[in-house]
Structure formats: C-alpha cells, structure tokens
Enzyme design. Structure first.
Site, PDB file in Angstrom:
ATOM      1  N   LYS A 176      44.319  -2.216 -14.801  1.00  0.00           N
ATOM      2  CA  LYS A 176      44.484  -3.295 -13.836  1.00  0.00           C
ATOM      3  C   LYS A 176      44.642  -2.727 -12.425  1.00  0.00           C
ATOM      4  CE  LYS A 176      45.327  -7.057 -11.822  1.00  0.00           C
ATOM      5  NZ  LYS A 176      45.830  -8.371 -11.992  1.00  0.00           N
ATOM      6  N   GLY A 188      35.227  -8.029   7.616  1.00  0.00           N
ATOM      7  CA  GLY A 188      35.989  -9.073   8.295  1.00  0.00           C
ATOM      8  C   GLY A 188      37.416  -8.648   8.546  1.00  0.00           C
ATOM      9  N   CYS A 211      48.241  -9.841  -4.328  1.00  0.00           N
ATOM     10  CA  CYS A 211      47.816  -8.881  -5.357  1.00  0.00           C
ATOM     11  C   CYS A 211      47.430  -7.536  -4.766  1.00  0.00           C
ATOM     12  CB  CYS A 211      46.667  -9.467  -6.157  1.00  0.00           C
ATOM     13  SG  CYS A 211      47.123 -10.993  -6.977  1.00  0.00           S
ATOM     14  N   THR A 256      51.393  -7.933 -13.406  1.00  0.00           N
ATOM     15  CA  THR A 256      50.858  -6.609 -13.054  1.00  0.00           C
ATOM     16  C   THR A 256      52.023  -5.645 -12.880  1.00  0.00           C
ATOM     17  OG1 THR A 256      48.949  -7.588 -12.017  1.00  0.00           O
ATOM     18  CG2 THR A 256      49.462  -5.336 -11.374  1.00  0.00           C
ATOM     19  N   PHE A 299      32.201  -8.106  -2.679  1.00  0.00           N
ATOM     20  CA  PHE A 299      33.299  -7.392  -2.022  1.00  0.00           C
ATOM     21  C   PHE A 299      32.822  -6.418  -0.956  1.00  0.00           C
ATOM     22  CE2 PHE A 299      37.484  -8.553  -3.718  1.00  0.00           C
ATOM     23  CZ  PHE A 299      37.035  -9.630  -4.477  1.00  0.00           C
ATOM     24  N   LEU A 300      31.644  -6.716  -0.385  1.00  0.00           N
ATOM     25  CA  LEU A 300      31.173  -5.942   0.763  1.00  0.00           C
ATOM     26  C   LEU A 300      31.036  -6.864   1.977  1.00  0.00           C
ATOM     27  CD1 LEU A 300      28.518  -3.487  -0.762  1.00  0.00           C
ATOM     28  CD2 LEU A 300      30.840  -2.965  -0.017  1.00  0.00           C
ATOM     29  N   ASP A 335      60.790 -21.567 -16.998  1.00  0.00           N
ATOM     30  CA  ASP A 335      61.065 -21.006 -15.680  1.00  0.00           C
ATOM     31  C   ASP A 335      62.518 -21.342 -15.345  1.00  0.00           C
ATOM     32  OD1 ASP A 335      58.825 -20.268 -13.222  1.00  0.00           O
ATOM     33  OD2 ASP A 335      60.938 -20.552 -12.699  1.00  0.00           O
TER      34      ASP A 335
HETATM   35  C1  UGA Z   1      42.489 -10.249  -6.927  1.00  0.00           C
HETATM   36  C2  UGA Z   1      41.390  -9.767  -7.877  1.00  0.00           C
HETATM   37  O1  UGA Z   1      40.104 -10.156  -7.396  1.00  0.00           O
HETATM   38  C3  UGA Z   1      41.592 -10.355  -9.277  1.00  0.00           C
HETATM   39  O2  UGA Z   1      40.614  -9.827 -10.165  1.00  0.00           O
HETATM   40  C4  UGA Z   1      43.000  -9.975  -9.769  1.00  0.00           C
HETATM   41  O3  UGA Z   1      43.267 -10.537 -11.021  1.00  0.00           O
HETATM   42  C5  UGA Z   1      44.031 -10.491  -8.785  1.00  0.00           C
HETATM   43  O4  UGA Z   1      43.766  -9.912  -7.489  1.00  0.00           O
HETATM   44  C6  UGA Z   1      45.399 -10.077  -9.272  1.00  0.00           C
HETATM   45  O5  UGA Z   1      45.715  -8.894  -9.251  1.00  0.00           O
HETATM   46  O6  UGA Z   1      46.125 -10.932  -9.775  1.00  0.00           O
HETATM   47  P1  UGA Z   1      42.883 -12.455  -5.457  1.00  0.00           P
HETATM   48  O7  UGA Z   1      44.039 -11.749  -4.851  1.00  0.00           O
HETATM   49  O8  UGA Z   1      43.024 -13.866  -5.894  1.00  0.00           O
HETATM   50  O9  UGA Z   1      42.370 -11.652  -6.776  1.00  0.00           O
HETATM   51  O10 UGA Z   1      41.753 -12.448  -4.375  1.00  0.00           O
HETATM   52  P2  UGA Z   1      40.282 -11.859  -4.173  1.00  0.00           P
HETATM   53  O11 UGA Z   1      39.283 -12.903  -4.394  1.00  0.00           O
HETATM   54  O12 UGA Z   1      40.105 -10.605  -4.909  1.00  0.00           O
HETATM   55  O13 UGA Z   1      40.327 -11.557  -2.617  1.00  0.00           O
HETATM   56  C7  UGA Z   1      41.276 -10.638  -2.082  1.00  0.00           C
HETATM   57  C8  UGA Z   1      41.150 -10.525  -0.591  1.00  0.00           C
HETATM   58  O14 UGA Z   1      40.002  -9.760  -0.251  1.00  0.00           O
HETATM   59  C9  UGA Z   1      41.028 -11.830   0.178  1.00  0.00           C
HETATM   60  O15 UGA Z   1      41.887 -11.759   1.299  1.00  0.00           O
HETATM   61  C10 UGA Z   1      39.578 -11.864   0.623  1.00  0.00           C
HETATM   62  O16 UGA Z   1      39.374 -12.586   1.811  1.00  0.00           O
HETATM   63  C11 UGA Z   1      39.306 -10.385   0.815  1.00  0.00           C
HETATM   64  N1  UGA Z   1      37.872 -10.017   0.720  1.00  0.00           N
HETATM   65  C12 UGA Z   1      37.215 -10.180  -0.456  1.00  0.00           C
HETATM   66  C13 UGA Z   1      37.229  -9.453   1.807  1.00  0.00           C
HETATM   67  O17 UGA Z   1      37.839  -9.271   2.890  1.00  0.00           O
HETATM   68  N2  UGA Z   1      35.915  -9.085   1.695  1.00  0.00           N
HETATM   69  C14 UGA Z   1      35.235  -9.246   0.545  1.00  0.00           C
HETATM   70  O18 UGA Z   1      34.040  -8.877   0.507  1.00  0.00           O
HETATM   71  C15 UGA Z   1      35.896  -9.810  -0.560  1.00  0.00           C
END
Ligand code: UGA
Length: 437
Positions: A208, A257, A264, A121, A253-254, A30
């Site tokens: 992706k 909120g 990401c 990505t 993911f349903l 880095d």
């Molecule tokens: C996301 C993807 O889930 C990963 O598979 C991917 O590798 C990553 O992006 C990336 O592109 O690097 P991440 O950003 O860590 O991962 O977070 P998630 O767990 O996916 O949550 C994303 C957002 O959605 C959070 O703010 C969470 O609170 C929100 N969320 C999630 C909801 O509002 N409702 C849900 O039912 C699920």
C-alpha cells in the site's frame, strides 16, 4: 457473511455500505455518537458520490446497522475490519493509538473464531502488533483470532465504485484460513473480474505504501518537468501525452498543477519515510517527492506575483478548495496552502467551491467565501484555478472578463486552452507552458 467494521470514516463507511451492497450483514461502530445517530438515520457525515443512496438501501434491507458499542461489531461476526484513523504524529510517523485501542476492543468482545482485517493504512509490522495486543488482552481462546492485512485502494470521489469493483483485492495472511475467509468475503468482486493478490502480511502492508508513494512520484515528476517546460517554452501536457502512450509509463497521474493533497499521499509518504528510517534505509527519493510537491504550490504563487507585481491590496479569487474534484475534503489541500501563502503576502482571497466551502472556512477563517464563481471573481485582480471541478471548464469567459478588475487567470490545473484565453484577451498563466501576457 457477518461482518463488523470499527471506525466509520471515509474508509470504514465506504467499506460498510459496499459490503452490505454485495449482500453481507454489516455492523459499523464508531465512538462518535453524533455520527452514529446520523448514520442510523441514513445521513452520510461527509460527501462521497453514491454513498448516501447505498447507505439508505443497506439500512432499509436491514443488512446495515450502526452502533457505538464495539461488541456489536465483534461478538457474533466472522470478520471484523479495523478502519480507524492513523493520523500523522508531529514526527511524521503514523499515530497508531486508535489501532491499538480497536485491537483491545476486539479482544474483549471476541467470543469464538474471528478474522481481524486491518484496512487502515499502517506501517509494515502493525498486524503483528495487533496480534500481540489481542493475545495479551484475550488470554483464553486467542487461537481462534487471526489478523490479516487487507489494504484499501479507494480514491475519494470514486470510493464507492472502487469498493464495488476494485482494481485489485490485496490480502496478506499468514495462514490458509485467513486467505480462505477473505476469498469468500470478496467472492462477488473476484467472480466479476477483480484480480486477487494473496501475499504474506508484511508484503500486503508495504504494498500500500509502495503504491501511494509511486503515484505521488509520478505527480512530482511531472511537476518538476513543468518547471523545466516553463523555463524552456515547452508544453508539459503534450509531453505527458507522448509519455503516456508508452504502456510502460501510462498517462494517468501525469497532470501537472498545484500538486497532490488529501489525507492519504502526504501522510503516507511521511509514514513510509519514517518506516525506511526505522529499518536503516536511507530513501531520499521520498523526501524529494514531498519537496517537489511543495514547490508546485510555490510555482503557482510565483505566477500570481509575476502577474500582479505587489499583492498588498489585491484581490485574488480561488476556484476550488477541495484537494481534488468530487469531494468536500480540504485536508492538506494545495488550494488552502496557496490561500495561506497569498493571505500572508497581503492579498485578499475570495473563493468558491461546489462542495468544500464549510470545511475550508473552518480551516482558514480569513477566506472570503462566495456562493458562486462570479461572486468570487467579482472585482478580482486575478483568478486561480485550483481544483479541476468539471463545472469550471464551462465558465462564461466573456462574463468573467467583464466582472474582474484585471483579466488575469493563473491555471493551477491546466483546464483552459492558452490560445483561446489569449484570443479572449486574458493574461493567462498555465502550468508548465509559456504564459500569454
Ligand atoms: C489515493 C490513491 O489514489 C488511492 O489509490 C488510495 O487508496 C488512497 O490515496 C488512500 O491511500 O486511501 P486519493 O487521496 O483519494 O486516493 O486521491 P487521488 O485521486 O489519488 O489524488 C491525490 C492527489 O493527487 C489529488 O490532490 C489530485 O489533485 C492530485 N493529482 C492527481 C495531481 O496533482 N495530478 C495527477 O495527475 C493526479
């Protein structure tokens, strides 16, 4: 195998420690000298569960090393990962300047055969660009250098687990050699049952974007449904449960909120939109996902305003600042978007988060930070649950009611049971269900 990793951010560092954990010899580089010094000392520059112990273990076993010199991640390596940042430009396109400069560094330092694995990505077509950049820069023996796409599917907060036991391993390569080397690299995870999907490079790059946009679509769908539930008196969580029992839909993911945030989904959706534009395909669904996500924050704001009437002179306590639990990351966090909205409307905003306070203070200095839940909620006219940290489920609700100026809770993550909140005397606004006034 001897592996190099360029970039030690979330993706790069998790990749380093996970590859060392399965026995590869890994060098992470880095430009940020301070970060490298910290890493050499076994200290992680950000919070990610399980990261620091693996970092220490890798260093102690001498399977992991860090350097500021790009050559050390390239010169005698079999595979080098490009894990540098691709932040959004003002027009929403991914900024690929760091990718180009990493490609140049690889070209300059490469001596023999090498697989260059793109993990950041990036829009479809980037691997071609990397290949061309390397070819231009490295005129002599460029034949031995091959670019493959190996997108990550790491979730912040469970990134180590996701890296060690991936839901799938995706490798896009345009030659059998690229696939063969990557199969060897991931042999342990493949043997342990992680599915391997081998495609051409463009397919891997696009897969992706397609996955992230679809997950964001699920969240925005359920949030739009929440708005309809609020207007009809239905219960969004029960509907999500009913939908989720259908294996074609699934319950994940349903959760309605405040919506999605982080570095990401918001950035990938914009980059995907720009990519569709660039190939002359109008994809308004992607814009709509974003619009509904902004509306999710607005809906919670409206509930606060509905309960408090005027916001000037009122004190609102936010519980949770990170974009999701298990991380200190506040980038594009919906909690901060709500905080800004409340401050602009004249409210004083106090907050508590178990991990993300320092990062949040940097982003939004007007925030008043408290060292625990009750410090933040003391004298508050309203509490908003913004991030579903598990510890917020067990708050002493009687004490909460006692310390607050008004007993009012707006639940931006549906963590509480409306009947119980009503029975305890709270005015309670859940998301996507009738409020208890
Ligand atoms: C996301 C993807 O889930 C990963 O598979 C991917 O590798 C990553 O992006 C990336 O592109 O690097 P991440 O950003 O860590 O991962 O977070 P998630 O767990 O996916 O949550 C994303 C957002 O959605 C959070 O703010 C969470 O609170 C929100 N969320 C999630 C909801 O509002 N409702 C849900 O039912 C699920």
């Amino acid at each position: 195998m001897r592996v190099g990793v360029i970039g030690t951010g979330h993706v790069g560092l998790v990749t380093c420690v996970a590859l060392a954990e399965i026995g590869h010899d890994v060098v992470g580089v880095d430009r940020d000298q301070e970060r490298i010094l910290k890493l050499q000392d076994g200290r992680a520059p950000f919070f990610e569960p399980g990261l620091e112990p693996l970092l220490e273990k890798g260093l102690n076993q001498r399977l992991l090393a860090f350097s500021v010199e790009p050559e050390s991640a390239v010169a005698d390596r079999e595979v080098v990962f490009i894990c540098v940042g691709t932040p959004p430009r003002t027009d929403g396109q991914a900024n690929l300047v760091a990718i180009e400069s990493a490609a140049r560094e690889v070209a300059r330092a490469a001596s023999g055969e090498l697989i260059v694995a793109e993990k950041s990505t990036v829009p479809a077509g980037t691997a071609d660009r990397i290949h061309r950049t390397i070819a231009l820069e490295h005129r002599s023996s460029r034949n031995g250098i091959e670019v493959v796409s190996n997108p990550e599917f790491l979730r912040e907060g469970t990134a180590i687990e996701d890296a060690l036991r991936p839901s799938r391993i995706l490798v896009g390569a345009n030659s059998p050699r690229g696939h063969e080397v990557m199969r060897r690299l991931y042999a342990a995870a493949i043997d342990a049952g992680s599915p391997l999907v081998e495609t051409d490079i463009r397919t891997a790059e696009l897969a992706k974007h397609a996955s992230n946009a679809f997950l964001a679509l699920k969240i925005s769908y359920v949030n739009a449904l929440a708005r309809v539930c609020e207007r009809t008196g239905a219960d969004v969580d029960s509907i999500a449960d009913v939908m989720g029992f259908d294996p074609r839909i699934g319950r994940a993911f349903l959760d309605a909120g405040l919506g999605y945030g982080g570095f990401c989904f918001p950035k990938d959706l914009q980059a995907f939109e720009r990519l569709a534009d660039s190939v002359n395909y109008d994809f308004p669904l992607l814009r709509e996902i974003r619009r509904l996500n902004d509306q999710a924050v607005e809906a919670v704001f409206d509930n606060v305003e509905d309960g408090l009437w005027n916001l000037e002179g009122k004190r609102v306590a936010l519980l949770g600042l990170s974009f999701k639990p298990g991380t200190d990351d506040v980038r594009l966090s919906p909690s901060l978007a709500l905080a800004r909205r409340l401050i602009d409307a004249g409210a004083t905003v106090a907050a508590f988060d178990p991990e993300a306070m320092m990062a949040a203070k940097e982003e939004l200095p007007e925030l008043e930070l408290a060292s625990d839940v009750f410090g933040a909620t003391n004298d508050a006219h309203c509490v908003v649950l913004c991030t579903s940290w598990p510890q917020f489920r067990n708050i002493d609700l009687d004490l909460l009611k006692e310390v607050m100026a008004y007993p009012m809770v707006v639940d931006g993550r549906n963590m509480y049971d409306p009947a119980e909140m009503g029975a305890r005397g709270f005015t309670y606004y859940p998301t996507g269900k009738p409020p208890i006034r």
